[in-house]
Design an enzyme around this catalytic site. Structure first.
Site, PDB file in Angstrom:
ATOM      1  N   LYS A  78       6.488 -14.772  -3.299  1.00  0.00           N
ATOM      2  CA  LYS A  78       6.420 -14.592  -4.748  1.00  0.00           C
ATOM      3  C   LYS A  78       7.442 -15.452  -5.468  1.00  0.00           C
ATOM      4  CE  LYS A  78       4.268 -10.055  -4.947  1.00  0.00           C
ATOM      5  NZ  LYS A  78       4.412  -8.643  -5.243  1.00  0.00           N
ATOM      6  N   LYS A 108      -4.616 -13.715   2.288  1.00  0.00           N
ATOM      7  CA  LYS A 108      -5.102 -12.354   2.019  1.00  0.00           C
ATOM      8  C   LYS A 108      -5.667 -12.258   0.614  1.00  0.00           C
ATOM      9  CE  LYS A 108      -1.336 -10.135  -0.037  1.00  0.00           C
ATOM     10  NZ  LYS A 108      -0.154  -9.511  -0.287  1.00  0.00           N
ATOM     11  N   LYS A 138      -5.047 -10.524  -6.304  1.00  0.00           N
ATOM     12  CA  LYS A 138      -5.416 -10.887  -7.673  1.00  0.00           C
ATOM     13  C   LYS A 138      -4.620 -12.105  -8.149  1.00  0.00           C
ATOM     14  CE  LYS A 138      -3.137  -6.544  -8.079  1.00  0.00           C
ATOM     15  NZ  LYS A 138      -3.222  -5.142  -8.116  1.00  0.00           N
TER      16      LYS A 138
HETATM   17  P1  TYM Z   1       0.052  -3.762  -4.302  1.00  0.00           P
HETATM   18  O1  TYM Z   1      -0.040  -3.231  -5.683  1.00  0.00           O
HETATM   19  O2  TYM Z   1       0.177  -5.228  -4.108  1.00  0.00           O
HETATM   20  O3  TYM Z   1      -1.171  -3.270  -3.443  1.00  0.00           O
HETATM   21  C1  TYM Z   1      -1.576  -1.915  -3.378  1.00  0.00           C
HETATM   22  C2  TYM Z   1      -2.044  -1.584  -1.964  1.00  0.00           C
HETATM   23  O4  TYM Z   1      -3.126  -2.444  -1.588  1.00  0.00           O
HETATM   24  C3  TYM Z   1      -2.838  -3.050  -0.324  1.00  0.00           C
HETATM   25  N1  TYM Z   1      -3.444  -4.392  -0.291  1.00  0.00           N
HETATM   26  C4  TYM Z   1      -4.232  -4.850   0.692  1.00  0.00           C
HETATM   27  N2  TYM Z   1      -4.660  -4.280   1.829  1.00  0.00           N
HETATM   28  C5  TYM Z   1      -5.478  -5.013   2.629  1.00  0.00           C
HETATM   29  N3  TYM Z   1      -5.873  -6.278   2.336  1.00  0.00           N
HETATM   30  C6  TYM Z   1      -5.448  -6.902   1.218  1.00  0.00           C
HETATM   31  N4  TYM Z   1      -5.849  -8.141   0.930  1.00  0.00           N
HETATM   32  C7  TYM Z   1      -4.591  -6.175   0.329  1.00  0.00           C
HETATM   33  N5  TYM Z   1      -4.009  -6.463  -0.865  1.00  0.00           N
HETATM   34  C8  TYM Z   1      -3.314  -5.369  -1.221  1.00  0.00           C
HETATM   35  C9  TYM Z   1      -1.326  -3.125  -0.277  1.00  0.00           C
HETATM   36  O5  TYM Z   1      -0.860  -3.245   1.048  1.00  0.00           O
HETATM   37  C10 TYM Z   1      -0.933  -1.814  -0.921  1.00  0.00           C
HETATM   38  O6  TYM Z   1      -0.957  -0.767   0.018  1.00  0.00           O
HETATM   39  N6  TYM Z   1       4.871  -2.841  -3.144  1.00  0.00           N
HETATM   40  C11 TYM Z   1       3.546  -2.257  -3.256  1.00  0.00           C
HETATM   41  C12 TYM Z   1       3.475  -1.092  -4.230  1.00  0.00           C
HETATM   42  C13 TYM Z   1       4.449   0.014  -3.962  1.00  0.00           C
HETATM   43  C14 TYM Z   1       4.369   0.977  -2.901  1.00  0.00           C
HETATM   44  C15 TYM Z   1       5.468   1.848  -3.126  1.00  0.00           C
HETATM   45  C16 TYM Z   1       3.504   1.172  -1.839  1.00  0.00           C
HETATM   46  C17 TYM Z   1       5.530   0.332  -4.723  1.00  0.00           C
HETATM   47  N7  TYM Z   1       6.137   1.416  -4.231  1.00  0.00           N
HETATM   48  C18 TYM Z   1       5.713   2.908  -2.258  1.00  0.00           C
HETATM   49  C19 TYM Z   1       3.767   2.235  -0.971  1.00  0.00           C
HETATM   50  C20 TYM Z   1       4.853   3.096  -1.179  1.00  0.00           C
HETATM   51  C21 TYM Z   1       2.579  -3.321  -3.768  1.00  0.00           C
HETATM   52  O7  TYM Z   1       2.962  -4.252  -4.410  1.00  0.00           O
HETATM   53  O8  TYM Z   1       1.262  -3.032  -3.528  1.00  0.00           O
END
Ligand code: TYM
Length: 333
Positions: free
Chosen positions: A114, A195, A198
């Site tokens: 990022k 992967k 968005k």
């Molecule tokens: P975020 O918002 O990027 O994504 C949300 C969830 O979707 C999963 N994900 C995917 N899984 C499989 N293939 C993909 N291409 C893919 N893209 C996204 C992510 O692994 C995630 O589970 N840091 C986290 C948000 C967060 C969080 C937390 C998660 C903040 N606090 C506490 C768990 C516990 C994030 O940016 O996810």
């Protein structure tokens, strides 16, 4: 050992897509059936590390909460809330900054990715996984359903918890398990070596609430290989499409297409139509449910979620203050 309290979060930074769904949200819904408490959070304080947009952020948070409910998150069975409505998240994150190792944070691959793309690299982007650890541990959660890209952040959560417990001399925070699924890493349609995300741009992902025609068009344009040759392993683009078909419930068809692709006689157009049909059919009930949800109802359920989350978070934060010797109660003791 199975988890007793599940927590997970998602950023309100754009459309909910198939990667989010198959990697995480579908499992969030399934886990509601088990005995563990389930707590799900729209993490707006995480989203600001990538830039501030005060006009759209609240709208996006509300939108995402609605999409989650439409996908099957049941606000009766789960606590669904917005992170900034429970201020203890950021307070605990500050405390955890004293327990997170700088060296561990420097190794986070998401930060490297990022920060490479960002114009302004905020220090919040660097300490982001500390806030994530606070999100999870504020509820003494021990199971976190996520996609594979979050595994490294959860390892950091475990080391923060262990260090905290060691320093205060009490087994206060639990050891967190990472709960992955078969869809733990869904790849981009336009660039199947990366992967689905968005931030790569519109053609790379399928949004859960996109009109069926647009979904079909995106899948039709997915990158594959030239085809026509026998191969031992599917190419990344074809493997991703076959995987999507399987995850959308068409197991037999997925096996058959995979075999044909390996023999070199699969017409990729057929595979793409099958994937588009299966995905559109899977999303139809979500889209219907989404259309029924009003913003007023969503606001009410998020207010209720925040007050239920606070009831767990406040006493934990009170314990943490006592254990590290800060806060009015500590000085008045
Ligand atoms: P975020 O918002 O990027 O994504 C949300 C969830 O979707 C999963 N994900 C995917 N899984 C499989 N293939 C993909 N291409 C893919 N893209 C996204 C992510 O692994 C995630 O589970 N840091 C986290 C948000 C967060 C969080 C937390 C998660 C903040 N606090 C506490 C768990 C516990 C994030 O940016 O996810």
């Amino acid at each position: 050992m199975s988890a007793t309290r599940i927590f997970s979060g998602i950023q309100p930074t754009g459309d909910l897509h198939l990667g989010n769904y198959f990697g995480a949200v579908r499992n969030w819904v399934a886990l509601q059936e088990g005995a563990a408490d389930t707590i799900y959070c729209v993490v707006d304080y995480h989203a600001i590390t990538g830039g501030i947009d005060a006009d759209v952020l609240p709208e996006r948070a509300l939108q995402l909460a609605g999409d989650l409910v439409a996908c099957g998150i049941d606000p009766e069975r789960s606590i669904l809330f917005v992170q900034s409505h429970v201020p203890e998240h950021t307070e605990l994150a500050w405390v955890f900054n004293a327990f997170a190792a700088f060296g561990d944070l420097s190794r986070m691959t998401q930060f490297k990715d990022k920060s490479g793309r960002a114009k302004h690299v905020s220090s919040g982007l660097f300490t982001y996984p500390v806030l994530q650890a606070a999100d999870i541990l504020l509820y003494l959660s021990d199971g976190v359903p996520v996609g594979e890209d979050q595994s490294q952040h959860l390892e950091l959560t475990r080391s923060i918890a262990r260090r905290f417990n060691q320093v205060v001399g009490e087994d206060y925070f639990p050891d967190v398990q990472t709960l992955l699924t078969e869809g733990k890493r869904i790849m981009s349609l336009a660039d199947p070596e990366r992967k689905m995300s968005k931030s790569l741009g519109d053609k790379h992902y399928v949004g859960l609430m996109e009109p069926p025609k647009r979904i079909a068009k995106k899948i039709r344009s997915a990158v594959t290989d030239a085809g026509g040759e026998a191969r031992d392993e599917l190419s990344p683009g074809v493997a991703n499409l076959v995987g999507l078909l399987r995850l959308a419930g068409e197991h037999a068809a997925a096996d058959q297409y995979a075999e044909e692709a390996k023999r070199g006689d699969l017409l990729y157009g057929h595979l793409k139509v099958a994937v588009a049909d299966a995905v559109v059919a899977m999303l139809e009930p979500f889209q219907e449910r989404r259309a029924q949800l009003s913003n007023a109802d969503l606001r009410d359920l998020l207010a209720d979620g925040a007050s239920r989350a606070s009831a767990i978070a406040k006493p934990v934060m009170e314990d943490v203050r006592r254990l590290i010797g800060v806060g009015a109660r500590s000085i008045n003791r």
